[in-house]
Design a protein around this motif. Structure first.
Motif, PDB file in Angstrom:
ATOM      1  N   GLY A 103       0.822  -1.206   0.000  1.00  0.00           N
ATOM      2  CA  GLY A 103       0.000   0.000   0.000  1.00  0.00           C
ATOM      3  C   GLY A 103       0.852   1.250   0.000  1.00  0.00           C
ATOM      4  N   GLU A 104       0.190   2.408  -0.065  1.00  0.00           N
ATOM      5  CA  GLU A 104       0.876   3.705  -0.054  1.00  0.00           C
ATOM      6  C   GLU A 104       0.197   4.614   0.960  1.00  0.00           C
ATOM      7  N   SER A 105       1.012   5.402   1.661  1.00  0.00           N
ATOM      8  CA  SER A 105       0.486   6.275   2.718  1.00  0.00           C
ATOM      9  C   SER A 105       0.837   7.744   2.466  1.00  0.00           C
ATOM     10  N   ARG A 106       0.799   8.156   1.211  1.00  0.00           N
ATOM     11  CA  ARG A 106       1.143   9.550   0.896  1.00  0.00           C
ATOM     12  C   ARG A 106       0.152  10.532   1.522  1.00  0.00           C
ATOM     13  N   ASN A 107      -1.094  10.099   1.714  1.00  0.00           N
ATOM     14  CA  ASN A 107      -2.078  10.997   2.324  1.00  0.00           C
ATOM     15  C   ASN A 107      -1.713  11.344   3.765  1.00  0.00           C
ATOM     16  N   LEU A 108      -1.035  10.427   4.431  1.00  0.00           N
ATOM     17  CA  LEU A 108      -0.574  10.710   5.800  1.00  0.00           C
ATOM     18  C   LEU A 108       0.381  11.897   5.814  1.00  0.00           C
ATOM     19  N   LYS A 109       1.190  11.994   4.788  1.00  0.00           N
ATOM     20  CA  LYS A 109       2.137  13.113   4.704  1.00  0.00           C
ATOM     21  C   LYS A 109       1.390  14.447   4.647  1.00  0.00           C
ATOM     22  N   HIS A 110       0.290  14.478   3.910  1.00  0.00           N
ATOM     23  CA  HIS A 110      -0.520  15.701   3.842  1.00  0.00           C
ATOM     24  C   HIS A 110      -1.191  15.979   5.192  1.00  0.00           C
ATOM     25  N   CYS A 157       8.988  17.272   8.733  1.00  0.00           N
ATOM     26  CA  CYS A 157       7.717  16.639   8.347  1.00  0.00           C
ATOM     27  C   CYS A 157       7.981  15.300   7.657  1.00  0.00           C
ATOM     28  N   ASP A 158       9.014  15.260   6.825  1.00  0.00           N
ATOM     29  CA  ASP A 158       9.402  14.004   6.164  1.00  0.00           C
ATOM     30  C   ASP A 158       9.773  12.947   7.193  1.00  0.00           C
ATOM     31  N   TRP A 159      10.574  13.340   8.188  1.00  0.00           N
ATOM     32  CA  TRP A 159      11.016  12.362   9.186  1.00  0.00           C
ATOM     33  C   TRP A 159       9.844  11.844  10.013  1.00  0.00           C
ATOM     34  N   ILE A 160       8.904  12.709  10.351  1.00  0.00           N
ATOM     35  CA  ILE A 160       7.710  12.266  11.078  1.00  0.00           C
ATOM     36  C   ILE A 160       6.961  11.225  10.251  1.00  0.00           C
ATOM     37  N   TRP A 161       6.780  11.546   8.971  1.00  0.00           N
ATOM     38  CA  TRP A 161       6.067  10.638   8.066  1.00  0.00           C
ATOM     39  C   TRP A 161       6.780   9.294   7.968  1.00  0.00           C
ATOM     40  N   MET A 162       8.077   9.319   7.775  1.00  0.00           N
ATOM     41  CA  MET A 162       8.850   8.078   7.652  1.00  0.00           C
ATOM     42  C   MET A 162       8.802   7.269   8.939  1.00  0.00           C
ATOM     43  N   SER A 163       8.808   7.949  10.076  1.00  0.00           N
ATOM     44  CA  SER A 163       8.746   7.276  11.365  1.00  0.00           C
ATOM     45  C   SER A 163       7.466   6.468  11.520  1.00  0.00           C
ATOM     46  N   CYS A 164       6.400   6.904  10.835  1.00  0.00           N
ATOM     47  CA  CYS A 164       5.075   6.280  10.975  1.00  0.00           C
ATOM     48  C   CYS A 164       4.784   5.205   9.931  1.00  0.00           C
ATOM     49  N   ASN A 165       5.661   5.037   8.946  1.00  0.00           N
ATOM     50  CA  ASN A 165       5.360   4.164   7.809  1.00  0.00           C
ATOM     51  C   ASN A 165       5.737   2.713   8.085  1.00  0.00           C
ATOM     52  N   LEU A 166       4.748   1.923   8.459  1.00  0.00           N
ATOM     53  CA  LEU A 166       4.985   0.506   8.715  1.00  0.00           C
ATOM     54  C   LEU A 166       4.944  -0.256   7.388  1.00  0.00           C
ATOM     55  N   VAL A 167       6.112  -0.434   6.799  1.00  0.00           N
ATOM     56  CA  VAL A 167       6.189  -1.194   5.555  1.00  0.00           C
ATOM     57  C   VAL A 167       6.054  -2.692   5.884  1.00  0.00           C
ATOM     58  N   PRO A 168       5.489  -3.509   4.977  1.00  0.00           N
ATOM     59  CA  PRO A 168       5.138  -3.195   3.590  1.00  0.00           C
ATOM     60  C   PRO A 168       3.712  -2.708   3.392  1.00  0.00           C
ATOM     61  N   PHE A 169       2.990  -2.395   4.486  1.00  0.00           N
ATOM     62  CA  PHE A 169       1.616  -1.937   4.341  1.00  0.00           C
ATOM     63  C   PHE A 169       1.542  -0.476   3.921  1.00  0.00           C
ATOM     64  N   MET A 170       2.603   0.284   4.247  1.00  0.00           N
ATOM     65  CA  MET A 170       2.630   1.713   3.965  1.00  0.00           C
ATOM     66  C   MET A 170       3.840   2.035   3.089  1.00  0.00           C
ATOM     67  N   SER A 171       4.027   3.288   2.769  1.00  0.00           N
ATOM     68  CA  SER A 171       5.062   3.702   1.817  1.00  0.00           C
ATOM     69  C   SER A 171       6.470   3.438   2.324  1.00  0.00           C
ATOM     70  N   LEU A 172       7.335   2.997   1.423  1.00  0.00           N
ATOM     71  CA  LEU A 172       8.767   2.931   1.684  1.00  0.00           C
ATOM     72  C   LEU A 172       9.359   4.249   1.192  1.00  0.00           C
ATOM     73  N   ALA A 173       9.911   5.034   2.110  1.00  0.00           N
ATOM     74  CA  ALA A 173      10.416   6.362   1.758  1.00  0.00           C
ATOM     75  C   ALA A 173      11.907   6.309   1.460  1.00  0.00           C
ATOM     76  N   ILE A 174      12.322   7.143   0.518  1.00  0.00           N
ATOM     77  CA  ILE A 174      13.739   7.270   0.186  1.00  0.00           C
ATOM     78  C   ILE A 174      14.157   8.714   0.402  1.00  0.00           C
ATOM     79  N   LYS A 175      15.188   8.906   1.213  1.00  0.00           N
ATOM     80  CA  LYS A 175      15.700  10.246   1.503  1.00  0.00           C
ATOM     81  C   LYS A 175      17.219  10.167   1.650  1.00  0.00           C
ATOM     82  N   ASP A 176      17.897  11.102   1.040  1.00  0.00           N
ATOM     83  CA  ASP A 176      19.367  11.147   1.088  1.00  0.00           C
ATOM     84  C   ASP A 176      19.985   9.820   0.638  1.00  0.00           C
TER      85      ASP A 176
END
Length: 301
Positions: A103-110, A157-176
């Motif tokens: 799944g994807e959790s981009r709406n959580l970021k908003h 905000c990115d770090w908060i979002w990534m902290s909450c993303n329980l993969v593989p149900f939610m988004s896998l984030a890529i940063k740096d």
């Protein structure tokens, strides 16, 4: 220095929000260091500046669509709550599109940017408090702590979002150049980080009961089996975190108070139901009031 540590727990974060609202507003408690893991990472920056109205709105008005841009499971309401199963069509669509998660959790970021706007960020920066989001770096196999004071608004905000993303149900984030996921994979209750920062008193909110006496029923489908496995793993990690944190507290002579939910709120923290989360918020508030009146903070437990 006083520290507040809040564990992961998805929708159960509503209970922690209500609990801390009482302590802050009615008991006059304040913390110099605030550290969150997973859902706790969303809670701590707003708690630091007493933005409880925004925090309560975020937790008690959110639905699945506010979290998931592509929800990997189907929900069916029953007499004893909700039943969940995989949404095979959406998962297949994810794989066809070459994505790595169900799944994807981009709406959580908003949702995070609405609950934690720039004006709140500015108030946080002016507060002088240390606020930290915990993340799991899957590329380097390590836990990282992201300090608000060292970040831009967009980055935090990115770090908060990534902290909450329980993969593989939610988004896998890529940063740096690194892949990041839910903090609960590495450190669901970061008590030791608070100790390393010099905290002498720590209030650690653990979004599960102290003693789990209930027996988990057999999994009815593949989704529930995977969720059951994840819950088991994270409960064991949480237990280890607590034991290591308490051991270090004894060595350093600081005071760590563990605060657990009095009951198991849910076995599926992916379900975001406003009426249920409002109930949990009120339960947390009432439990804090009871503990305060019972003298919990007077005894040093």
């Amino acid at each position: 220095m006083k520290a507040l540590v809040i564990s992961g727990g998805g929708a159960k974060g509503a209970w922690a929000g209500g609990f801390v609202e009482f302590l802050s507003k009615e008991a006059g408690m304040n913390w110099d260091i605030l550290i969150g893991s997973s859902t706790g990472s969303l809670l701590v920056p707003l708690i630091a500046v007493d933005a409880f109205e925004d925090l309560k709105r975020a937790y008690t008005t959110s639905h699945q669509k506010d979290i998931f841009s592509n929800c990997p499971f189907l929900l069916r309401k029953s007499e004893d709550g909700f039943k969940a199963s995989f949404n095979h069509f959406r998962i297949l669509l994810q794989f066809i599109q070459g994505r790595k998660t169900f799944g994807e959790s981009r709406n959580l970021k908003h949702l995070i940017s609405r609950a934690f706007p720039e004006k709140t960020w500015e108030a946080l920066q002016a507060s002088g408090k240390q606020v930290i989001a915990t993340v799991s770096n899957l590329t380097h196999n390590q836990v990282e702590y992201k300090y608000a004071r060292d970040c831009t608004y967009e980055d935090f905000c990115d770090w908060i979002w990534m902290s909450c993303n329980l993969v593989p149900f939610m988004s896998l984030a890529i940063k740096d150049g690194c892949e990041y996921a839910d903090a609960g994979f590495g450190n669901p209750i970061p008590i030791q980080e608070a100790i390393s920062l010099g905290a002498t008193e720590i209030d650690a909110i653990v979004l599960q009961p102290r003693h789990k006496v209930n027996t988990s029923p057999p999994a009815t489908n593949a989704f529930m089996l995977m969720l059951k496995t994840f819950n088991f793993m994270q409960n064991q990690l949480a237990h280890d975190d607590i034991q290591m944190g308490l051991s270090e507290s004894r060595l350093t002579g600081n005071r760590t108070r563990l605060i657990h939910t009095p009951i198991e709120l849910t076995d599926n923290s992916f379900i975001f139901d406003p009426s249920q989360m409002l109930k949990w918020w009120d339960m947390g508030y009432a439990h804090a009031e009871k503990m305060f009146k019972d003298g919990f903070w007077d005894t040093g437990r």
